[in-house]
Design an enzyme around this catalytic site. Structure first.
Site, short mmCIF file in Angstrom:
data_model
loop_
_atom_site.label_atom_id
_atom_site.label_comp_id
_atom_site.label_asym_id
_atom_site.label_seq_id
_atom_site.Cartn_x
_atom_site.Cartn_y
_atom_site.Cartn_z
N MET A 31 -0.30 -7.98 -8.18
CA MET A 31 0.10 -7.85 -6.79
C MET A 31 0.97 -6.61 -6.63
O MET A 31 1.61 -6.17 -7.58
CB MET A 31 0.89 -9.08 -6.33
CG MET A 31 0.03 -10.33 -6.19
SD MET A 31 -0.47 -11.02 -7.77
CE MET A 31 1.05 -11.71 -8.34
N CYS A 32 1.00 -6.08 -5.44
CA CYS A 32 1.84 -4.92 -5.18
C CYS A 32 2.01 -4.75 -3.69
O CYS A 32 1.49 -5.52 -2.89
CB CYS A 32 1.24 -3.66 -5.82
SG CYS A 32 -0.15 -2.94 -4.93
N ARG A 33 2.74 -3.74 -3.31
CA ARG A 33 2.81 -3.25 -1.95
C ARG A 33 2.34 -1.81 -2.01
O ARG A 33 2.77 -1.04 -2.88
CB ARG A 33 4.23 -3.28 -1.41
CG ARG A 33 4.94 -4.62 -1.44
CD ARG A 33 4.60 -5.50 -0.25
NE ARG A 33 3.37 -6.25 -0.46
CZ ARG A 33 2.81 -7.03 0.46
NH1 ARG A 33 3.34 -7.13 1.66
NH2 ARG A 33 1.72 -7.70 0.20
#
Length: 233
Positions: free
Chosen positions: A1-3
């Site tokens: 996951m990341c932004r």
């Protein structure tokens, strides 16, 4: 996951998108507001930008908030096309530079916000890392970004639990998918921002619906449903 975050428009400083906004990626690395999975993004960061047609990258497996060297240089890094990300590693995946987005094939920069079962992806030497996002990036590069929507639909069918938010740039195009996580768009006078979540409280931000493909070019923004029955919008 990341932004992740992408920019296409006038030349701007990397810092103006990544570090300066009140809820930019620097803040999202420790206090994201709209993240559905994970509490923070402390497993690395990366910034890619185009120097003419050439993609350049600066990546680190350390948290973005503590990188004073990048903070001092970022105001001098300017480009018309920027892609940046902060990472929250999938459980069991390595925390290393090669596993940190953005990934590249020498023409495109690409980040993945989500998770995918590596068993549904073809293994190959082109992947920069053994992590799920790097293998997915290599798969997308192999099929070509013009086929991004088809690739995401096929991978999503093979792994119903996958979250497949992709953001890619080649200097003249931004392409993104929503598949299980958030994406917002801001149309500014000097360009367009695509981001996992808004970096400020500007009323111009809008949400991209789930299971859609977004393409940004100098001609404008195109939004297409990945569910074939919905057709283009």
């Amino acid at each position: 996951m990341c932004r992740h975050l992408g920019w296409l428009g006038a030349q701007v400083a990397v810092s103006s998108l990544v570090l300066d906004p009140p809820q930019g990626l620097r803040v999202q690395s420790y206090a994201p507001r709209r993240q559905k999975h994970g509490l923070m993004n402390a497993d690395g960061w990366g910034v890619g930008f185009f120097d003419g047609a050439i993609p350049r990258r600066w990546r680190s497996p350390a948290p973005l908030w503590g990188d004073t060297s990048f903070h001092s240089v970022a105001p001098a890094l300017r480009s018309h096309c920027i892609l940046a990300a902060v990472r929250s590693a999938t459980v069991g995946m390595p925390i290393e530079v090669s596993a940190t987005p953005p990934f590249t094939d020498g023409h495109w920069l690409l980040a993945h916000n989500g998770v995918v079962d590596r068993a549904v992806l073809p293994a190959g030497p082109a992947a920069e890392s053994v992590c799920d996002s790097a293998i997915l990036a290599a798969t997308i590069f192999a099929h070509g970004l013009d086929a991004l929507g088809d690739t995401i639909v096929k991978v999503g069918a093979a792994d119903p639990n996958a979250r497949l938010n992709i953001l890619a740039a080649n200097g003249s195009r931004l392409i993104a998918t929503t598949w299980g996580d958030t994406l917002s768009i801001l149309r500014r006078a000097d360009g367009v921002v695509l981001a996992s979540e808004p970096y400020d409280d500007d009323s111009g931000w809008g949400d991209v619906p789930d299971r859609h493909l977004v393409e940004v070019t100098q001609k404008g923004v195109t939004l297409t449903a990945l569910d074939r029955a919905k057709g283009p919008r």
